[in-house]
Structure formats: structure tokens, C-alpha cells
Design a protein around this motif. Structure first.
Motif, PDB file in Angstrom:
ATOM      1  N   ILE A  24      73.358  56.052  73.677  1.00 34.22           N
ATOM      2  CA  ILE A  24      73.170  55.675  75.076  1.00 34.22           C
ATOM      3  C   ILE A  24      74.526  55.792  75.754  1.00 34.22           C
ATOM      4  O   ILE A  24      75.501  55.183  75.316  1.00 34.22           O
ATOM      5  CB  ILE A  24      72.647  54.236  75.213  1.00 34.22           C
ATOM      6  N   GLU A  25      74.577  56.597  76.801  1.00 36.00           N
ATOM      7  CA  GLU A  25      75.820  56.773  77.559  1.00 36.00           C
ATOM      8  C   GLU A  25      75.470  56.977  79.026  1.00 36.00           C
ATOM      9  O   GLU A  25      74.720  57.891  79.369  1.00 36.00           O
ATOM     10  CB  GLU A  25      76.621  57.970  77.041  1.00 36.00           C
ATOM     11  N   GLY A  26      75.978  56.125  79.868  1.00 41.50           N
ATOM     12  CA  GLY A  26      75.650  56.225  81.278  1.00 41.50           C
ATOM     13  C   GLY A  26      74.169  56.008  81.508  1.00 41.50           C
ATOM     14  O   GLY A  26      73.596  55.016  81.078  1.00 41.50           O
ATOM     15  N   GLU A  27      73.526  56.958  82.163  1.00 45.38           N
ATOM     16  CA  GLU A  27      72.100  56.860  82.469  1.00 45.38           C
ATOM     17  C   GLU A  27      71.247  57.668  81.503  1.00 45.38           C
ATOM     18  O   GLU A  27      70.079  57.950  81.793  1.00 45.38           O
ATOM     19  CB  GLU A  27      71.847  57.339  83.908  1.00 45.38           C
ATOM     20  N   THR A  28      71.812  58.051  80.349  1.00 49.18           N
ATOM     21  CA  THR A  28      71.081  58.894  79.406  1.00 49.18           C
ATOM     22  C   THR A  28      70.952  58.247  78.036  1.00 49.18           C
ATOM     23  O   THR A  28      71.915  57.714  77.493  1.00 49.18           O
ATOM     24  CB  THR A  28      71.785  60.255  79.241  1.00 49.18           C
ATOM     25  N   MET A  29      69.739  58.276  77.485  1.00 47.67           N
ATOM     26  CA  MET A  29      69.498  57.892  76.100  1.00 47.67           C
ATOM     27  C   MET A  29      68.998  59.120  75.345  1.00 47.67           C
ATOM     28  O   MET A  29      68.017  59.748  75.732  1.00 47.67           O
ATOM     29  CB  MET A  29      68.463  56.770  75.992  1.00 47.67           C
ATOM     30  N   THR A  30      69.684  59.475  74.253  1.00 48.19           N
ATOM     31  CA  THR A  30      69.307  60.628  73.439  1.00 48.19           C
ATOM     32  C   THR A  30      68.998  60.183  72.020  1.00 48.19           C
ATOM     33  O   THR A  30      69.761  59.425  71.418  1.00 48.19           O
ATOM     34  CB  THR A  30      70.444  61.673  73.389  1.00 48.19           C
ATOM     35  N   ILE A  31      67.868  60.661  71.485  1.00 47.03           N
ATOM     36  CA  ILE A  31      67.491  60.423  70.088  1.00 47.03           C
ATOM     37  C   ILE A  31      67.382  61.784  69.425  1.00 47.03           C
ATOM     38  O   ILE A  31      66.510  62.587  69.775  1.00 47.03           O
ATOM     39  CB  ILE A  31      66.164  59.653  69.987  1.00 47.03           C
ATOM     40  N   TYR A  32      68.268  62.063  68.477  1.00 47.26           N
ATOM     41  CA  TYR A  32      68.380  63.390  67.864  1.00 47.26           C
ATOM     42  C   TYR A  32      68.035  63.324  66.385  1.00 47.26           C
ATOM     43  O   TYR A  32      68.544  62.476  65.652  1.00 47.26           O
ATOM     44  CB  TYR A  32      69.807  63.910  68.056  1.00 47.26           C
ATOM     45  N   HIS A  33      67.127  64.229  65.938  1.00 50.71           N
ATOM     46  CA  HIS A  33      66.695  64.321  64.543  1.00 50.71           C
ATOM     47  C   HIS A  33      67.177  65.658  63.975  1.00 50.71           C
ATOM     48  O   HIS A  33      66.476  66.675  64.106  1.00 50.71           O
ATOM     49  CB  HIS A  33      65.174  64.216  64.451  1.00 50.71           C
ATOM     50  N   LYS A  64      65.426  69.429  63.765  1.00 52.67           N
ATOM     51  CA  LYS A  64      65.922  70.061  64.993  1.00 52.67           C
ATOM     52  C   LYS A  64      65.078  69.674  66.215  1.00 52.67           C
ATOM     53  O   LYS A  64      64.644  70.524  66.994  1.00 52.67           O
ATOM     54  CB  LYS A  64      65.969  71.585  64.827  1.00 52.67           C
ATOM     55  N   GLU A  65      64.846  68.368  66.346  1.00 53.01           N
ATOM     56  CA  GLU A  65      64.128  67.843  67.488  1.00 53.01           C
ATOM     57  C   GLU A  65      64.924  66.716  68.128  1.00 53.01           C
ATOM     58  O   GLU A  65      65.740  66.071  67.481  1.00 53.01           O
ATOM     59  CB  GLU A  65      62.744  67.326  67.079  1.00 53.01           C
ATOM     60  N   ALA A  66      64.670  66.472  69.405  1.00 53.85           N
ATOM     61  CA  ALA A  66      65.350  65.389  70.114  1.00 53.85           C
ATOM     62  C   ALA A  66      64.482  64.914  71.269  1.00 53.85           C
ATOM     63  O   ALA A  66      63.578  65.612  71.723  1.00 53.85           O
ATOM     64  CB  ALA A  66      66.714  65.854  70.630  1.00 53.85           C
ATOM     65  N   GLN A  67      64.754  63.688  71.705  1.00 54.16           N
ATOM     66  CA  GLN A  67      64.170  63.154  72.931  1.00 54.16           C
ATOM     67  C   GLN A  67      65.328  62.736  73.824  1.00 54.16           C
ATOM     68  O   GLN A  67      66.262  62.078  73.365  1.00 54.16           O
ATOM     69  CB  GLN A  67      63.264  61.951  72.664  1.00 54.16           C
ATOM     70  N   VAL A  68      65.278  63.129  75.082  1.00 56.51           N
ATOM     71  CA  VAL A  68      66.332  62.792  76.040  1.00 56.51           C
ATOM     72  C   VAL A  68      65.690  62.064  77.215  1.00 56.51           C
ATOM     73  O   VAL A  68      64.830  62.604  77.898  1.00 56.51           O
ATOM     74  CB  VAL A  68      67.064  64.053  76.538  1.00 56.51           C
TER      75      VAL A  68
END
Length: 244
Positions: A103-112, A116-120
Motif C-alpha cells: 500500500i503506497e499513497g492511493e494504491t494497493m497492489t497484491i502481486y502473485h 504472474k497475476e496481480a490486483q491493483v
């Protein structure tokens, strides 16, 4: 993934990062008694002061999940890094599957990385992510007045522990979350962990070890560049996203 499952994942992430010390295995029992009004005010002031003096946190994480749809418990191992100003967070999970949550600023990223998948998630556009991150920020840094706007808060004393019991005031949140138990060591005033339960009988218990308060954090800890072939599963129109 249904909305309820998304809410459970996001809320688990944010509650974890808001409560960063070891939780005992036992929950609040019938022998726990509610503290007096004067003791409640003293406890809140002490915790607020300690939160004010805490700027960075690192810890090793072990988490145990019992979901209503699964017969077996899920065990998660990893480590977290949190910085108060600016509000940034990183959770590296190594078991059962590798993933990185930032979590940084207004963005949450979940990276697998293995698949090779992610949710932003853009927090300004996603009310579930925004509300759970706001809960993290208010809880972690001692904004208990804000917490009481969204939760019924009961403070109990049990042996040498203070137990906060949070019950959501919102009926919408209550569909996914029954209560949160937060444990504090009365001698130090530090939180020792939490237990989260859901209306369908789900439970998440988190323990942390090798806790370090106000350690020095490397400047690139929260830099994450997703490979070009990563699939952003919650935004099919984009196949890649860089966080710098």
C-alpha cells in the motif's frame, strides 16, 4: 471472486497491518470484566501516546485462517514493514503461496509472482479498499475517536491484558465481520495482536515475532515493478502496471 470474498481479503490485510504484536491463543473469556470509565480514559491516553512515538515497524508474521467454506485451516507465513509517514505498508508472504502486498499513497497492489497475476486497487475509486485502509490508518496510529464512529468498542480487563472488543455499527460491514478482539499488554501498553470472526464462523488469528519498533527502512522497500506479462485480474484491459 464475489464481493464478500474480496471484502474478507482486503479487511484481513488491513486489520493485520493495524495490529502488529503477538496475540495469545486464548480469547476473551467470561471472567473478563469491563473497565471503569476513568480506567478507559487512562488506557486510551496511554495507547495514543505510544502510537505517537512509533514511526516504523517490522515483524515476522504467521496467520491462521479458518474459513467456513473450507474444512482445513490455512496457514500463512511472511513478514511486514510499515511506515507511518507517509502511510506505506509491505507484506511479503512466503507460504502457502508467494505474494507481495503493498500500500503506497492511493494504491494497493497484491502481486502473485508464481502465477504472474496481480490486483491493483485505486483507493479513491474502490470504497471497500479505501474504507479498510482508512481503518488501518486510524487504528494503527491511535485515532480511537475515529474508530468509535464505526465500531462499538468495549474495553475489558483480563489478567495482565487489556482486551478491546470491536463490533461494527454498519449493517453492511456486519454482513462480513462479526467482531475484532484486540489484545494489549497492560504493563507495556503495546498491542499483542487480534482475532477476527465472521458471521459464518470464519476466524483469522495473527501472530507476530521478531518485532522491531522504529528500525531503519531501506528506501527501495516499497518499490515494485510488475513484469510486462503480469495479468491484472481485476482490470482485464491492462496487462501490466508499474509501481515506482
Amino acid at each position: 471472486m464475489v464481493n464478500a470474498e474480496k471484502f474478507n481479503i482486503l479487511f484481513s490485510v488491513v486489520v493485520l497491518i493495524s495490529l502488529f504484536f503477538l496475540i495469545p491463543l486464548n480469547a476473551a473469556s467470561d471472567t473478563a470484566g469491563e473497565v471503569s470509565f476513568s480506567d478507559r480514559q487512562k488506557i486510551l491516553e496511554k495507547l495514543k501516546k505510544l502510537a505517537k512515538d512509533t514511526h516504523t515497524i517490522t515483524a515476522i508474521v504467521t496467520q491462521e485462517k479458518q474459513l467456513s467454506l473450507l474444512k482445513k485451516k490455512i496457514y500463512i507465513d511472511g513478514s511486514v514493514v510499515i511506515i507511518k509517514n507517509p502511510n506505506v505498508f509491505r507484506w511479503d508472504i512466503v507460504k502457502p503461496d508467494k505474494s507481495i502486498i503493498i500500500i503506497e499513497g492511493e494504491t494497493m497492489t497484491i502481486y502473485h509472482p508464481d502465477v504472474k497475476e496481480a490486483q491493483v486497487y485505486n483507493l479513491s475509486e474502490n470504497p471497500i479498499a479505501r474504507n479498510t485502509v482508512n481503518f488501518f490508518r486510524t487504528t494503527l496510529w491511535g485515532s480511537y475517536t475515529e474508530i468509535e464512529k464505526k465500531f462499538s468498542v468495549t474495553i475489558l480487563r483480563k489478567n495482565n491484558e487489556i482486551v478491546f472488543q470491536l463490533v461494527p455499527l454498519s449493517k453492511t460491514v456486519g454482513q462480513y465481520l462479526s467482531s475484532i478482539l484486540i489484545y494489549y499488554d497492560e504493563g507495556t501498553g503495546f498491542p499483542r495482536g487480534f482475532e477476527m470472526t465472521t458471521p459464518k464462523g470464519g476466524k483469522t488469528v495473527t501472530r507476530l515475532s521478531n518485532i522491531k519498533i522504529n528500525p531503519e527502512i531501506k528506501t527501495d522497500t516499497f518499490k515494485l515493478k510488475l513484469p510486462a506479462d503480469v495479468w491484472i485480474t481485476n482490470n482485464p484491459e491492462h496487462s501490466q502496471c508499474d509501481i515506482k
